[in-house]
Design a protein around this motif. Structure first.
Motif, PDB file in Angstrom:
ATOM      1  N   ALA A 194       0.817  -1.208   0.000  1.00 53.51           N
ATOM      2  CA  ALA A 194       0.000   0.000   0.000  1.00 53.51           C
ATOM      3  C   ALA A 194       0.854   1.263   0.000  1.00 53.51           C
ATOM      4  N   LYS A 195       1.926   1.250   0.768  1.00 54.52           N
ATOM      5  CA  LYS A 195       2.795   2.429   0.817  1.00 54.52           C
ATOM      6  C   LYS A 195       3.447   2.701  -0.539  1.00 54.52           C
ATOM      7  N   HIS A 196       3.783   1.643  -1.275  1.00 55.33           N
ATOM      8  CA  HIS A 196       4.368   1.823  -2.598  1.00 55.33           C
ATOM      9  C   HIS A 196       3.310   2.227  -3.623  1.00 55.33           C
ATOM     10  N   LEU A 197       2.149   1.591  -3.550  1.00 59.38           N
ATOM     11  CA  LEU A 197       1.077   1.947  -4.474  1.00 59.38           C
ATOM     12  C   LEU A 197       0.645   3.399  -4.295  1.00 59.38           C
ATOM     13  N   ALA A 198       0.656   3.864  -3.066  1.00 55.36           N
ATOM     14  CA  ALA A 198       0.188   5.218  -2.774  1.00 55.36           C
ATOM     15  C   ALA A 198       1.016   6.289  -3.482  1.00 55.36           C
ATOM     16  N   GLN A 199       2.218   5.931  -3.926  1.00 52.46           N
ATOM     17  CA  GLN A 199       3.079   6.894  -4.616  1.00 52.46           C
ATOM     18  C   GLN A 199       2.677   7.091  -6.074  1.00 52.46           C
ATOM     19  N   LEU A 200       1.841   6.200  -6.598  1.00 48.12           N
ATOM     20  CA  LEU A 200       1.427   6.312  -7.999  1.00 48.12           C
ATOM     21  C   LEU A 200       0.445   7.467  -8.175  1.00 48.12           C
ATOM     22  N   PRO A 201       0.569   8.224  -9.244  1.00 46.38           N
ATOM     23  CA  PRO A 201      -0.390   9.308  -9.472  1.00 46.38           C
ATOM     24  C   PRO A 201      -1.775   8.774  -9.803  1.00 46.38           C
ATOM     25  N   LEU A 202      -2.784   9.493  -9.384  1.00 48.30           N
ATOM     26  CA  LEU A 202      -4.193   9.231  -9.682  1.00 48.30           C
ATOM     27  C   LEU A 202      -4.719   7.928  -9.095  1.00 48.30           C
ATOM     28  N   VAL A 203      -4.182   6.785  -9.516  1.00 48.54           N
ATOM     29  CA  VAL A 203      -4.738   5.496  -9.097  1.00 48.54           C
ATOM     30  C   VAL A 203      -4.114   4.982  -7.809  1.00 48.54           C
ATOM     31  N   GLY A 204      -3.034   5.625  -7.350  1.00 49.89           N
ATOM     32  CA  GLY A 204      -2.297   5.094  -6.207  1.00 49.89           C
ATOM     33  C   GLY A 204      -3.104   5.005  -4.934  1.00 49.89           C
ATOM     34  N   ALA A 205      -3.776   6.094  -4.567  1.00 51.63           N
ATOM     35  CA  ALA A 205      -4.522   6.115  -3.305  1.00 51.63           C
ATOM     36  C   ALA A 205      -5.647   5.088  -3.286  1.00 51.63           C
ATOM     37  N   PRO A 206      -6.487   4.992  -4.322  1.00 51.94           N
ATOM     38  CA  PRO A 206      -7.536   3.960  -4.275  1.00 51.94           C
ATOM     39  C   PRO A 206      -6.992   2.546  -4.276  1.00 51.94           C
ATOM     40  N   LEU A 207      -5.890   2.304  -4.987  1.00 52.62           N
ATOM     41  CA  LEU A 207      -5.295   0.962  -4.972  1.00 52.62           C
ATOM     42  C   LEU A 207      -4.744   0.620  -3.601  1.00 52.62           C
ATOM     43  N   ALA A 208      -4.114   1.599  -2.949  1.00 57.65           N
ATOM     44  CA  ALA A 208      -3.585   1.369  -1.601  1.00 57.65           C
ATOM     45  C   ALA A 208      -4.713   1.067  -0.629  1.00 57.65           C
ATOM     46  N   ALA A 209      -5.796   1.829  -0.722  1.00 61.98           N
ATOM     47  CA  ALA A 209      -6.946   1.593   0.162  1.00 61.98           C
ATOM     48  C   ALA A 209      -7.563   0.226  -0.101  1.00 61.98           C
ATOM     49  N   LEU A 210      -7.643  -0.161  -1.365  1.00 57.88           N
ATOM     50  CA  LEU A 210      -8.204  -1.468  -1.721  1.00 57.88           C
ATOM     51  C   LEU A 210      -7.353  -2.602  -1.160  1.00 57.88           C
ATOM     52  N   THR A 211      -6.039  -2.454  -1.248  1.00 57.78           N
ATOM     53  CA  THR A 211      -5.118  -3.469  -0.722  1.00 57.78           C
ATOM     54  C   THR A 211      -5.307  -3.667   0.773  1.00 57.78           C
ATOM     55  N   GLN A 212      -5.369  -2.565   1.491  1.00 59.93           N
ATOM     56  CA  GLN A 212      -5.530  -2.652   2.938  1.00 59.93           C
ATOM     57  C   GLN A 212      -6.921  -3.161   3.320  1.00 59.93           C
ATOM     58  N   GLY A 213      -7.924  -2.750   2.553  1.00 59.31           N
ATOM     59  CA  GLY A 213      -9.269  -3.228   2.831  1.00 59.31           C
ATOM     60  C   GLY A 213      -9.399  -4.728   2.642  1.00 59.31           C
ATOM     61  N   ALA A 214      -8.687  -5.244   1.631  1.00 55.67           N
ATOM     62  CA  ALA A 214      -8.755  -6.683   1.357  1.00 55.67           C
ATOM     63  C   ALA A 214      -8.165  -7.480   2.509  1.00 55.67           C
ATOM     64  N   VAL A 215      -7.019  -7.032   3.033  1.00 59.76           N
ATOM     65  CA  VAL A 215      -6.409  -7.800   4.125  1.00 59.76           C
ATOM     66  C   VAL A 215      -7.213  -7.636   5.417  1.00 59.76           C
ATOM     67  N   THR A 216      -7.871  -6.497   5.583  1.00 59.41           N
ATOM     68  CA  THR A 216      -8.726  -6.307   6.752  1.00 59.41           C
ATOM     69  C   THR A 216      -9.898  -7.281   6.740  1.00 59.41           C
TER      70      THR A 216
END
Length: 248
Positions: A194-216
């Motif tokens: 998630a920390k690495h994905l969050a660095q991506l422009p535009l799609v990074g934040a939603p992908l990071a949130a999705l990753t963390q939500g999945a493991v939760t």
């Protein structure tokens, strides 16, 4: 605590009646919501059981836990380093946490040291100070990161295993009724991704949130809980503990 009427939630918020990580990116980066949420759950489960009386919040910053403990205690004292990057709106006393603190022995029933110990260059002294400040039967709440990136550089000095934390408590003469790992291997992997994905422009934040939500979501399943139990002793995001001063 200074200016309690001006306090607002920061890192932690109340959501559906429970303490949770803020979704405000200015307070908690999207890549850090997983660990912040898990730490919030630890405080939510244990503050009501152990917090009482006079409380001192060491390295208080914006006092993110104030909303969770203010109804449980009679008085709050906030202490932080001079020139803290988090400001001093609620700070009662500026002090170096690596030195002896100017308070009488046994003058507090509760100590909070949240996400602070890794920033203290002389941790053993701080442990002895916490033990000195606690009244008999009082409790200290401590959480620290473990498999977590460098932050607040250059003042990020250590990562502690559970064995080091037990030793600190023992050397300071404190009992240890609670010592919990914060997550297991799947949480570490999700946090890093998630920390690495969050660095991506535009799609990074939603992908990071999705990753963390999945493991939760896996935490709600029996196999997910078993995986955490089996791997947390070797691979964990951090630790949460409650230490107790012996009753006399």
């Amino acid at each position: 605590m200074r200016n309690p009427d001006r306090w607002t939630p920061s890192k932690y918020v109340q959501r559906r009646g429970r303490l949770a990580a803020s979704h405000d990116a200015a307070e908690v980066g999207v890549g850090s919501r997983l660990i912040a949420g898990m730490v919030a759950a630890c405080y939510d489960a244990h503050l009501s059981r152990y917090a009482k009386g006079r409380l001192i919040d060491l390295g208080c910053g914006k006092v993110p836990l104030y909303g969770a403990y203010r109804g449980l205690v009679s008085e709050v004292m906030c202490v932080d380093w001079p020139d803290s990057p988090h400001g001093g709106l609620h700070v009662d006393l500026e002090a170096d946490l690596g030195q002896v603190l100017p308070f009488d022995a046994a003058s507090f029933d509760t100590v909070v040291l949240s996400d602070v110990l890794e920033h203290v260059p002389e941790p053993a002294l701080l442990w002895h100070e916490m033990a000195r400040l606690l009244a008999p039967g009082g409790h200290a709440f401590v959480n620290v990161p473990f498999m977590y990136g460098v932050h607040e550089a250059p003042h990020d000095y250590y990562r502690y295993t559970e064995f080091a934390l037990r030793r600190f408590a023992e050397k300071a003469g404190l009992e240890l009724p609670v010592l919990l790992t914060v997550g297991g291997s799947q949480h570490v992997l999700a946090d890093l991704l998630a920390k690495h994905l969050a660095q991506l422009p535009l799609v990074g934040a939603p992908l990071a949130a999705l990753t963390q939500g999945a493991v939760t979501l896996t935490d709600r399943s029996a196999w997910g809980r078993r995986l955490t139990e089996r791997t947390g002793s070797r691979f964990t995001l951090g630790y949460f503990m409650v230490a107790r001063a012996p009753a006399r």
